[in-house]
Scaffold this active site. Structure first.
Site, PDB file in Angstrom:
ATOM      1  N   ARG A   1      -9.755   0.907   8.364  1.00 29.87           N
ATOM      2  CA  ARG A   1      -9.300  -0.444   8.670  1.00 29.87           C
ATOM      3  C   ARG A   1     -10.319  -1.229   9.468  1.00 29.87           C
ATOM      4  NH1 ARG A   1      -3.258   0.350   8.606  1.00 29.87           N
ATOM      5  NH2 ARG A   1      -2.494  -1.644   9.285  1.00 29.87           N
TER       6      ARG A   1
ATOM      7  N   LYS B   1       0.832  -1.215   0.000  1.00 22.69           N
ATOM      8  CA  LYS B   1       0.000   0.000   0.000  1.00 22.69           C
ATOM      9  C   LYS B   1       0.864   1.261   0.000  1.00 22.69           C
ATOM     10  CE  LYS B   1      -2.094  -1.071   3.862  1.00 22.69           C
ATOM     11  NZ  LYS B   1      -1.358  -2.332   4.132  1.00 22.69           N
TER      12      LYS B   1
ATOM     13  N   ARG C   1      11.363  -1.976  11.355  1.00 18.85           N
ATOM     14  CA  ARG C   1      10.256  -1.551  12.215  1.00 18.85           C
ATOM     15  C   ARG C   1      10.022  -2.586  13.309  1.00 18.85           C
ATOM     16  NH1 ARG C   1       5.328   0.240   8.251  1.00 18.85           N
ATOM     17  NH2 ARG C   1       4.177  -0.986   9.798  1.00 18.85           N
TER      18      ARG C   1
ATOM     19  N   ARG D   1      -0.572  -9.260  13.180  1.00 16.85           N
ATOM     20  CA  ARG D   1      -1.096  -8.234  12.261  1.00 16.85           C
ATOM     21  C   ARG D   1      -1.953  -8.881  11.182  1.00 16.85           C
ATOM     22  NH1 ARG D   1       4.219  -5.372  10.515  1.00 16.85           N
ATOM     23  NH2 ARG D   1       2.901  -4.112   9.147  1.00 16.85           N
TER      24      ARG D   1
ATOM     25  N   ARG E   1      11.822  -5.859   5.054  1.00 17.09           N
ATOM     26  CA  ARG E   1      11.678  -4.401   4.869  1.00 17.09           C
ATOM     27  C   ARG E   1      12.641  -3.634   5.775  1.00 17.09           C
ATOM     28  NH1 ARG E   1       5.900  -1.714   5.378  1.00 17.09           N
ATOM     29  NH2 ARG E   1       5.887  -2.816   7.359  1.00 17.09           N
TER      30      ARG E   1
END
Ligand code: AP5
Length: 214
Positions: A88, A13, A160, A171, A127
């Site tokens: 969300r 996203k 992160r 998640r 990431r």
């Protein structure tokens, strides 16, 4: 152009929102980025949000709706926006409808980026993000030229806290339970465009552009 991007964590996203905002010359609103900025700045909102984010849980709707409502009413959003990470929950989607009605704005499209769990785990565990400018890398798919250093500004890259394996699982579970129902919500309103997100960043971008008529 006023767009919402839906999709699981790590579906791309943020990556696509940045490109779309650039292409259509509109504002990119990422609730995750706003929350992380608040954590970094040590605000009260940041300290409340961090306790949820670290566990991979959603920050309460009332906090998020208030935050996004204020942002959408800012002047620079009059020309359009890409919403990344909001709504969300069904409650947030209903609140967004209300905000848009109040501001006499309407959504053009809701783009749902579809990516399987195995790919999500590969993307999130690799990431890396720049501490200084927020640029996003992936250790295999889009690595920086020098290890752990941002190509754009020379800042330090970090992982992160919520990109650790235990948190990623939660998640994904939260996504299935709380966010996935929005796909039906927007299909019913006729705004939904489903996009296969398991391809290169460029190929996914082209798919989104052809779906939204860009
Ligand atoms: P948020 O920051 O929104 O996290 P997320 O939705 O889990 O999404 P991500 O940022 O992890 O992934 P993405 O889909 O943007 O993927 P990206 O482009 O980076 O939210 C974080 C937390 O904040 C939440 O858990 C919650 O606590 C809180 N929060 C935020 N919004 C909230 C809300 N509305 N309500 C309540 N709480 C909220 O890509 C991922 C990786 O893959 C990158 O390394 C990238 O380089 C790579 N990549 C991207 N596309 C491709 C591709 N096509 N091929 C190969 N690699 C790719």
């Amino acid at each position: 152009m006023r767009l919402v991007l839906l999709g699981a964590p790590g579906s791309g996203k943020g990556t696509q929102a940045e490109r779309l905002a650039d292409r259509f010359d509109v504002v990119h609103i990422s609730t995750g980025d706003i929350l992380r900025q608040n954590v970094k700045d040590g605000t009260e909102l940041g300290s409340v949000a961090k306790s949820y984010m670290d566990k991979g849980e959603l920050v309460p709707d009332c906090i998020i709706v208030d935050m996004v409502g204020k942002r959408i009413r800012e002047r620079d959003c009059e020309g359009g926006f890409v919403l990344d990470g909001f709504p969300r929950t069904l409650e947030q989607a209903v609140a967004l409808d209300r905000i848009l009605k109040d501001t006499k704005l309407g959504l053009d499209f809701v783009v749902n980026i579809e990516v399987g769990d195995a790919e999500v785990i590969r993307r999130l565990s690799g990431r890396r993000v720049c501490r200084r400018c927020g640029a996003v890398y992936h250790i295999s798919f889009s690595p920086p030229e020098r290890d752990e250093v941002c190509d754009r500004c020379g800042g330090e890259l970090y992982q992160r806290d919520d990109d650790r394996e235990e948190t990623i699982e939660n998640r994904l579970e939260v996504y299935r339970k709380q966010t996935k129902p929005l796909i039906q919500y927007y299909a019913d309103s006729g705004l939904l465009k489903d996009i296969d997100g398991e391809d290169s960043v460029d190929a996914v971008f082209e798919r989104i552009l052809s779906a939204v008529g860009g």
